[in-house]
Design an enzyme around this catalytic site. Structure first.
Site, mmCIF file in Angstrom:
data_model
loop_
_atom_site.group_PDB
_atom_site.id
_atom_site.type_symbol
_atom_site.label_atom_id
_atom_site.label_comp_id
_atom_site.label_asym_id
_atom_site.label_seq_id
_atom_site.Cartn_x
_atom_site.Cartn_y
_atom_site.Cartn_z
ATOM 1 N N GLY A 1 1.950 4.949 -0.525
ATOM 2 C CA GLY A 1 1.322 6.238 -0.806
ATOM 3 C C GLY A 1 2.418 7.215 -1.185
ATOM 4 N N ARG A 2 3.124 7.653 -0.143
ATOM 5 C CA ARG A 2 4.184 8.649 -0.306
ATOM 6 C C ARG A 2 5.170 8.281 -1.421
ATOM 7 N NH1 ARG A 2 5.856 11.730 4.088
ATOM 8 N NH2 ARG A 2 5.028 10.139 5.487
ATOM 9 N N ARG B 1 2.879 19.989 6.531
ATOM 10 C CA ARG B 1 3.906 19.054 7.020
ATOM 11 C C ARG B 1 5.020 19.746 7.840
ATOM 12 N NH1 ARG B 1 6.745 15.991 4.602
ATOM 13 N NH2 ARG B 1 6.301 14.154 5.846
ATOM 14 N N TYR C 1 4.894 18.237 11.487
ATOM 15 C CA TYR C 1 5.921 17.214 11.761
ATOM 16 C C TYR C 1 7.339 17.794 11.722
ATOM 17 C CZ TYR C 1 1.998 14.623 9.620
ATOM 18 O OH TYR C 1 0.765 14.152 9.245
ATOM 19 N N CYS D 1 -2.323 33.146 10.533
ATOM 20 C CA CYS D 1 -2.076 33.704 11.878
ATOM 21 C C CYS D 1 -1.656 32.642 12.867
ATOM 22 C CB CYS D 1 -3.332 34.383 12.386
ATOM 23 S SG CYS D 1 -3.512 35.993 11.708
ATOM 24 N N GLU D 2 -0.542 32.027 12.652
ATOM 25 C CA GLU D 2 0.024 31.022 13.561
ATOM 26 C C GLU D 2 1.542 31.122 13.418
ATOM 27 O OE1 GLU D 2 -1.559 28.384 15.328
ATOM 28 O OE2 GLU D 2 -3.585 28.669 14.547
ATOM 29 N N TYR E 1 0.576 14.038 0.997
ATOM 30 C CA TYR E 1 0.081 14.686 2.212
ATOM 31 C C TYR E 1 0.236 16.211 2.129
ATOM 32 C CZ TYR E 1 0.512 9.798 3.388
ATOM 33 O OH TYR E 1 0.414 8.434 3.348
ATOM 34 N N GLU F 1 0.831 -1.213 0.000
ATOM 35 C CA GLU F 1 0.000 0.000 0.000
ATOM 36 C C GLU F 1 0.863 1.260 0.000
ATOM 37 O OE1 GLU F 1 -2.180 -0.284 3.610
ATOM 38 O OE2 GLU F 1 -3.200 -2.120 3.032
#
Ligand code: LLP
Length: 417
Positions: A279-280, A317, A321, A346-347, A375, A277
């Site tokens: 993905g990335r 990301r 992370y 605004c973070e 992602y 499976e």
């Protein structure tokens, strides 16, 4: 510098295949995801080639990038799909994937999602708990169907990766604990609408060391041997995704062939089909996020900032992370600068890079945030009232819009006054 076959400088201009990225930004606006279709195809072929000696079935994990055109690109190559929700199943069916090539995963499937999967005729549903087995059995009975199922096992192998993306450890919510298996096997005899056809695991994502796969596969094979002696007709062993890619040229990913060299001799003697499976691995390096520099600013400490028009709402990301993404100037400059690349949200966590050596571009110029295909767009949000970006796919000199930029009207379409 992460300068691939797919994104490369022609002269001083970064291009995708035969198309200049600055022209795409002018034509479609920014932020913009640009995907190389050749990269998708080549990654799939590299994966298939590595595991060619093993009877297997590759299911693209659509959570990595669920754009319909991306799913369709893989389906056209014969690839199946791993979906994690009713929404991903819907997307895969809309993209034209054969339901018999779809496997339905997810630690918390709602009854209506289980029914949707059964009615659609997916190849199998993965069960992650005793309660879920009972639920699938009940719903299959109501629909007068037999549900083909996989048991997702938690092999209790802690792969070295970011803690948010390790899934095979007993302290995580995923899978059925080994200690519960005798009860599960006994229960299966009492659930007439279930047919156990596969054993499954997924130990995490962006795993560099094949030994974690070896350890978890060893456990899965032990369980497989036990199920054989109990008479279950297991047809598939699913060892999940998690194969790594290179985000940072200084930390190159372990080649996929190294995983194949370890896993093929282990899995071949089982004599069943192996499901992967990825993905990335299939999509991460196929896309970049194009963003325009709105403002340059500096402060009294000597810190320099590029304020760009994309942020954590398009690619979360780095914020979530602390992931590294290369950032290339679309028009290269000789002069460099050490700066932060920050977005408009605004973070304080809204950054793509901190204290990074970058080409000294001017306001109005473009950066490409690299390796944004996995992602990226799928984790985008409307936080701060931001519009989800457009996406284009490039094949040679051909450009196709594969997702339109959202509009203000779409932001409020579901709300009632
Ligand atoms: N199968 C299952 C059951 C999964 O949960 C996942 C990913 C995959 C396959 C595909 O894993 P991959 O080959 O892409 O590593 N948002 C995070 C990654 C979350 C992965 C979730 N599960 C990130 O940006 O790093």
């Amino acid at each position: 510098m992460l300068d691939s076959n797919y994104f490369h400088y022609s002269g001083s201009t970064l291009s995708c295949d035969e198309v200049r990225l600055d022209e795409l930004a002018t034509r479609f606006g920014t932020p913009l995801f640009v995907t190389s279709s050749k990269s998708l195809t080549d990654s799939y072929h590299a994966f298939e080639e590595a595991f060619a000696a093993l009877p297997h079935f590759t299911c693209y994990s659509v959570k990595a990038n669920y754009n319909l055109s991306v799913i369709r690109s893989f389906a056209a190559l014969g690839c199946g799909c791993d979906v994690n929700s009713g929404g991903e199943l819907y997307r895969s069916l809309q993209a034209g994937v054969d339901p018999q090539k779809i496997i339905f995963a997810g630690v918390g499937k709602k009854p209506e999602e289980i029914a949707y999967a059964l009615r659609s005729g997916v190849l199998m549903l993965k069960a992650e708990s005793i309660s879920e087995l009972r639920a699938i059995n009940r719903i299959a009975g109501e629909l007068q169907k037999t549900a083909s199922i996989a048991l997702r096992i938690n092999p209790n192998v802690t792969a070295e990766t970011h803690p948010y993306i390790t899934t095979g450890d007993s302290k995580e919510k995923f899978g059925i604990d080994e200690a519960e298996l005798p009860e599960v096997f006994a229960l299966l005899g009492q659930l007439p609408n279930l047919r156990l056809i596969a054993l499954d695991m997924h130990i995490g994502s962006q795993i560099f060391d094949p030994e974690y796969f070896v350890a978890a596969t060893t456990k899965l094979l032990d369980i497989f041997n036990a199920t054989k002696s109990l008479g279950f007709p297991i047809e598939f062993l699913d060892i999940g995704g998690g194969f790594p890619v290179t985000y940072d040229p200084l930390k190159p990913a372990t080649p996929i062939t190294h995983f194949a060299e370890k896993l093929i001799p282990m899995l071949q003697p089982a004599g069943v089909k192996v499901i992967f499976e990825p993905g990335r691995y299939l999509v991460a390096n196929a896309s970049v996020l194009l963003t325009r520099v709105l403002y340059k600013k500096s402060n009294h400490t000597g810190k320099e900032f590029f304020v760009v028009d994309a942020g954590m709402t398009e690619l979360i990301r780095p914020a979530l992370y602390h992931s590294h993404h290369e950032i290339l100037a679309v028009t290269s400059h000789e002069k460099t600068i050490v700066a932060d690349v920050v977005g408009p949200v605004c973070e304080s966590s809204d950054f793509f890079a901190r204290h990074r050596v970058l080409d000294a571009v001017e306001e109005g110029e473009l950066f490409a945030v690299m390796s944004a295909g996995a992602y990226g767009a799928v984790m985008s949000s409307n936080y701060n009232g931001r519009l989800r970006p457009a996406e284009v796919m490039v094949t040679g000199s051909e450009v196709k819009l594969i997702r339109q930029r959202e509009t203000y009207e779409q932001l409020v379409v579901n709300e009632l006054l």
